[in-house]
Design an enzyme around this catalytic site. Structure first.
Site, mmCIF file in Angstrom:
data_model
loop_
_atom_site.group_PDB
_atom_site.id
_atom_site.type_symbol
_atom_site.label_atom_id
_atom_site.label_comp_id
_atom_site.label_asym_id
_atom_site.label_seq_id
_atom_site.Cartn_x
_atom_site.Cartn_y
_atom_site.Cartn_z
ATOM 1 N N LYS A 252 0.816 -1.212 0.000
ATOM 2 C CA LYS A 252 0.000 0.000 0.000
ATOM 3 C C LYS A 252 0.850 1.263 0.000
ATOM 4 C CE LYS A 252 -4.301 -1.800 1.884
ATOM 5 N NZ LYS A 252 -5.386 -1.627 2.853
ATOM 6 N N LYS B 213 -5.020 -9.005 -6.435
ATOM 7 C CA LYS B 213 -6.269 -9.270 -5.693
ATOM 8 C C LYS B 213 -7.283 -8.153 -5.936
ATOM 9 C CE LYS B 213 -6.276 -7.249 -1.092
ATOM 10 N NZ LYS B 213 -7.554 -7.121 -0.431
ATOM 11 N N LYS C 163 -10.622 -2.689 -2.913
ATOM 12 C CA LYS C 163 -11.336 -1.437 -3.060
ATOM 13 C C LYS C 163 -10.393 -0.285 -3.350
ATOM 14 C CE LYS C 163 -13.054 -1.535 1.225
ATOM 15 N NZ LYS C 163 -12.167 -2.432 1.992
HETATM 16 P P1 ATP Z 1 -7.976 -2.674 0.825
HETATM 17 O O1 ATP Z 1 -7.422 -3.230 -0.450
HETATM 18 O O2 ATP Z 1 -8.140 -1.187 0.835
HETATM 19 O O3 ATP Z 1 -7.254 -3.220 2.036
HETATM 20 P P2 ATP Z 1 -9.911 -4.702 0.856
HETATM 21 O O4 ATP Z 1 -10.605 -4.819 -0.436
HETATM 22 O O5 ATP Z 1 -8.781 -5.636 1.157
HETATM 23 O O6 ATP Z 1 -9.442 -3.210 0.945
HETATM 24 P P3 ATP Z 1 -10.705 -4.973 3.602
HETATM 25 O O7 ATP Z 1 -11.758 -4.224 4.315
HETATM 26 O O8 ATP Z 1 -9.274 -4.675 3.892
HETATM 27 O O9 ATP Z 1 -10.975 -4.787 2.035
HETATM 28 O O10 ATP Z 1 -10.940 -6.524 3.794
HETATM 29 C C1 ATP Z 1 -12.149 -7.068 4.340
HETATM 30 C C2 ATP Z 1 -12.146 -8.577 4.202
HETATM 31 O O11 ATP Z 1 -12.243 -8.949 2.828
HETATM 32 C C3 ATP Z 1 -10.899 -9.280 4.737
HETATM 33 O O12 ATP Z 1 -11.311 -10.463 5.404
HETATM 34 C C4 ATP Z 1 -10.127 -9.636 3.501
HETATM 35 O O13 ATP Z 1 -9.334 -10.777 3.688
HETATM 36 C C5 ATP Z 1 -11.252 -9.901 2.514
HETATM 37 N N1 ATP Z 1 -10.822 -9.656 1.135
HETATM 38 C C6 ATP Z 1 -10.421 -8.471 0.640
HETATM 39 N N2 ATP Z 1 -10.104 -8.588 -0.658
HETATM 40 C C7 ATP Z 1 -10.314 -9.888 -0.986
HETATM 41 C C8 ATP Z 1 -10.179 -10.653 -2.196
HETATM 42 N N3 ATP Z 1 -9.761 -10.087 -3.320
HETATM 43 N N4 ATP Z 1 -10.495 -11.968 -2.179
HETATM 44 C C9 ATP Z 1 -10.939 -12.557 -1.043
HETATM 45 N N5 ATP Z 1 -11.078 -11.902 0.137
HETATM 46 C C10 ATP Z 1 -10.775 -10.587 0.170
HETATM 47 MG MG MG Z 2 -7.499 -5.152 2.936
#
Ligand code: ATP
Ligand code: MG
Length: 332
Positions: free
Chosen positions: A112, A195, A198
């Protein structure tokens, strides 16, 4: 009953398909069998800049999406992280027990901060995994259902719990990661080796729970594939198709093998069209319910308030023990 706990960031007001398939869907299935705590991690969200009004709205919207996806607020404790001050308080204590080098090894920070440049990255972003450890340890969680990207943070949490226990006496349950097999990692539709996130640079590869059906359709139909035209599951050689098959399988509870069998004769277009049906039907229902819930914010806030009371009770008990063990003078 064993305790589980998990949370998501409220950024942007919509969860994405990775959040749903990697985490939220598992929470819904697990809530009957566990004493479950689910929360919206607004204190984590502010580790990167947020617009205050948008953050407030996104926090409510995220809680509504939990309920719309099937979290039952009567059965599970669904609350907002900042409504429980003990999260920030325990995080401070754990900060003092974490080595600088240990924190610096966390790959999520490296990824990040690389995006923004280390100077632009906040110290909060650096200590994010320590706040996450506090979240988990406060509730004495036995298991933490998360996506595969959180594996390293869970390891740190276990290390900190073990360290505290051996230094100050048994205090914390050492939690297990619960990482589902299917859906543990969903990839970006445009960059199927990264991956789905968001904080992705482009929106085109990100399926949002709150997107309208025609937007979702367009994103799936334009998903990056490959030139060989054959439908089979090969993560290395065919990451785009493998990702679509994983999404399809996780959504429907089918195996990727059975999907390959069904679609092998046709082209990528047929697979994508069938996937559009499956995804828009499920997300459409969640979206509709979310909008209904957001129509009555007072009722939603009552639910969150009652849950915050329950969460505070459990968290404060743990924090009081911690303060005692480390030698902080009790407030007279
Ligand atoms: P950021 O990339 O800003 O960290 P994020 O998309 O990872 O955001 P989070 O709120 O950090 O969202 O994660 C919430 C949950 O979603 C966590 O349990 C994380 O492991 C899961 N998660 C996030 N992205 C994925 C993905 N691409 N595939 C499966 N699980 C995911
Ligand atoms: Mg995350």
């Amino acid at each position: 009953r064993p305790v589980i706990l998990s949370g998501m960031q409220p950024s942007s007001g919509s969860l994405h398909l990775g959040n749903y398939l990697g985490a939220l869907g598992n929470w819904v299935r697990m809530q009957q069998d566990y004493d479950a705590y689910f929360f919206v991690v607004d204190l984590h969200a502010i580790t990167v800049p947020q617009d205050p009004d948008a953050l407030r709205a996104a926090t409510r919207a995220t809680a509504a999406q939990y309920i719309a996806a099937g979290i039952d607020p009567q059965q599970s404790t669904l609350f907002i992280q900042s409504h429980v001050p003990a999260h920030a308080e325990l995080a401070w204590v754990l900060n003092t027990l974490t080595g600088f080098g240990e924190a610096a090894r966390m790959t999520q920070f490296k990824d990040k901060s690389a995006k923004h440049g280390t100077d632009a990255a906040s110290v909060g972003l650096f200590t994010y995994p320590i706040l996450m450890s506090a979240d988990i340890l406060l509730y004495q969680a036995d298991a933490v259902p998360v996506g595969d990207d959180q594996r390293q943070h869970l390891e740190l949490t276990r290390d900190l719990a073990t360290r505290f226990n051996s230094r100050f006496g048994e205090t914390f349950v050492v939690p297990e990661a619960f990482i589902g097999k299917e859906g543990a990692r969903i990839y970006d539709l445009q960059h199927p080796t990264a991956k789905m996130s968001k904080s992705a640079e482009s929106d085109a590869g990100l399926i949002r729970v709150m997107d309208e059906a025609n937007v979702t359709k367009k994103k799936i139909m334009r998903a990056v594939t490959d030139a060989d035209g054959e439908i089979r599951f090969d993560r290395e050689a065919k990451p785009g198709i493998a990702n679509l098959l994983t999404i399809f399988a996780t959504m429907t509870g089918r195996t990727t093998d059975s999907l390959v069998e069904e679609f092998a004769g046709g082209g990528y277009g047929d697979l994508k069209k069938a996937l559009v049906e499956v995804v828009t039907e499920r997300l459409g229902a969640i979206r509709t319910r979310t909008l209904e819930l957001l129509d009555d914010p007072a009722e939603l806030d009552r639910t969150l308030g009652a849950a915050a009371d329950r969460a505070n009770e459990r968290a404060e008990a743990t924090l009081a023990t911690v303060y005692d063990r480390i030698g902080l003078l009790r407030r007279p």
